[in-house]
Motif scaffolding. Structure first.
Motif, PDB file in Angstrom:
ATOM      1  N   ALA A 294       0.611  -1.146   0.027  1.00 12.17           N
ATOM      2  CA  ALA A 294       0.028  -0.034  -0.071  1.00 12.17           C
ATOM      3  C   ALA A 294       0.863   1.144   0.084  1.00 12.17           C
ATOM      4  CB  ALA A 294      -0.853   0.042   1.151  1.00 12.17           C
TER       5      ALA A 294
ATOM      6  N   ARG B  72      -7.327   3.806   6.088  1.00 11.98           N
ATOM      7  CA  ARG B  72      -6.263   3.763   7.143  1.00 11.98           C
ATOM      8  C   ARG B  72      -7.050   3.142   8.334  1.00 11.98           C
ATOM      9  NH1 ARG B  72      -6.381   9.927   8.851  1.00 11.98           N
ATOM     10  NH2 ARG B  72      -6.771  10.881   6.757  1.00 11.98           N
TER      11      ARG B  72
ATOM     12  N   VAL C  88       3.100  -1.209   4.240  1.00 13.46           N
ATOM     13  CA  VAL C  88       2.309   0.162   3.961  1.00 13.46           C
ATOM     14  C   VAL C  88       3.373   1.100   4.163  1.00 13.46           C
ATOM     15  CG1 VAL C  88       0.508   1.540   4.998  1.00 13.46           C
ATOM     16  CG2 VAL C  88       0.444  -0.946   5.419  1.00 13.46           C
TER      17      VAL C  88
END
Length: 264
Positions: A135, A148, A168
């Motif tokens: 991500a 989120r 992420v």
């Protein structure tokens, strides 16, 4: 595109002849070497690549979902280092996809690019479809609210294989409040989580990027090897895990759709 905020351009690296930087409204988004896809210019991209490289033995093809495409730096790197890897890239901005396709080398056929919203794409993904989900999702230099939350993290976990890896990219500034919240959010879903980055970032001394790594499997992260890779980077980094991460995240609470008024 009429607004300055929408301006996209690819500019040549004045130092590295074959380097190209994707800019959005003058802000660096991605970097690609048009002759060497193994070259990774940005520190956080190297940290993501180092983590992904530990997901399977060297050269073994991986199934990877990239949420956020930019100039497709990591998909190009994976195609070069792990030929045959099945990769799906989800990018919400058609202008980015068009510019990159027109100006940069063509992607290998096993890399599929689609224009879609990241959360919707994950929701449409079959359970256990991927070894790795990456991500790197930003809109106006911020991570959108709907990617989120605990609910989004749970969708990612569902899309991963039981020993899969979620990576992420987070941007933050001292005192790293956003990062602490994201760590708490991932810990609410994943059995094992760690945080990797420049040691000055981890101490809350500057603005920059940090990388979160998470897996559904308890004790599933190769923490020792991740720490070694971080330390050996041209920008030596550190890693927080276990008790050290407990201290870092103390007091932070997971974020939910309801808390951010997200309509999934």
């Amino acid at each position: 595109m009429n607004r300055a905020a929408d301006r996209l351009e690819l500019v040549a690296d004045p130092v590295r002849r074959t380097g190209r930087t994707l800019l959005a409204a003058g802000v660096e988004q991605s970097y690609v070497d048009v002759e060497d896809p193994r070259h990774l210019h940005f520190e956080y991209v190297r940290r993501m690549a180092a983590a992904a490289d530990l997901a399977a033995p060297a050269g073994t093809p991986l199934a990877v979902l990239h949420l956020g495409g930019g100039a497709m730096t990591l998909p190009r790197w994976l195609a070069a280092t792990r030929p045959g890897s099945r990769q799906r890239v989800v990018e919400r901005d058609p202008a980015v996809v068009e510019l990159v396709a027109r100006e940069l080398p063509a992607l290998p056929p096993e890399v599929r690019v689609e224009i879609a919203d990241a959360r919707a794409a994950v929701a449409d993904t079959s359970a256990g479809a991927y070894d790795v989900v990456v991500a790197d999702i930003f809109r106006a230099a911020r991570m959108p609210r709907h990617v989120r939350t605990v609910e989004f993290a749970a969708e990612v976990a569902r899309a991963l294989r039981p020993d899969g890896l979620y990576l992420v990219n987070v941007t933050d500034l001292p005192p790293l409040v956003f990062t602490r919240t994201q760590v708490a959010t991932l810990r609410a879903v994943f059995a094992d989580v760690c945080l990797v980055g420049d040691r000055r970032m981890l101490r809350g001394r500057r603005y920059g990027n940090l990388v979160l790594a998470a897996t559904p499997r308890p004790d599933g992260l190769p923490v020792g090897r991740l720490a070694t890779a971080a330390l050996r980077d041209p920008v030596p980094g550190g890693l927080l895990h276990g008790a050290a991460l407990d201290g870092f995240v103390a007091g932070a609470r997971p974020v939910t759709d309801a808390a951010l008024d997200v309509d999934p």
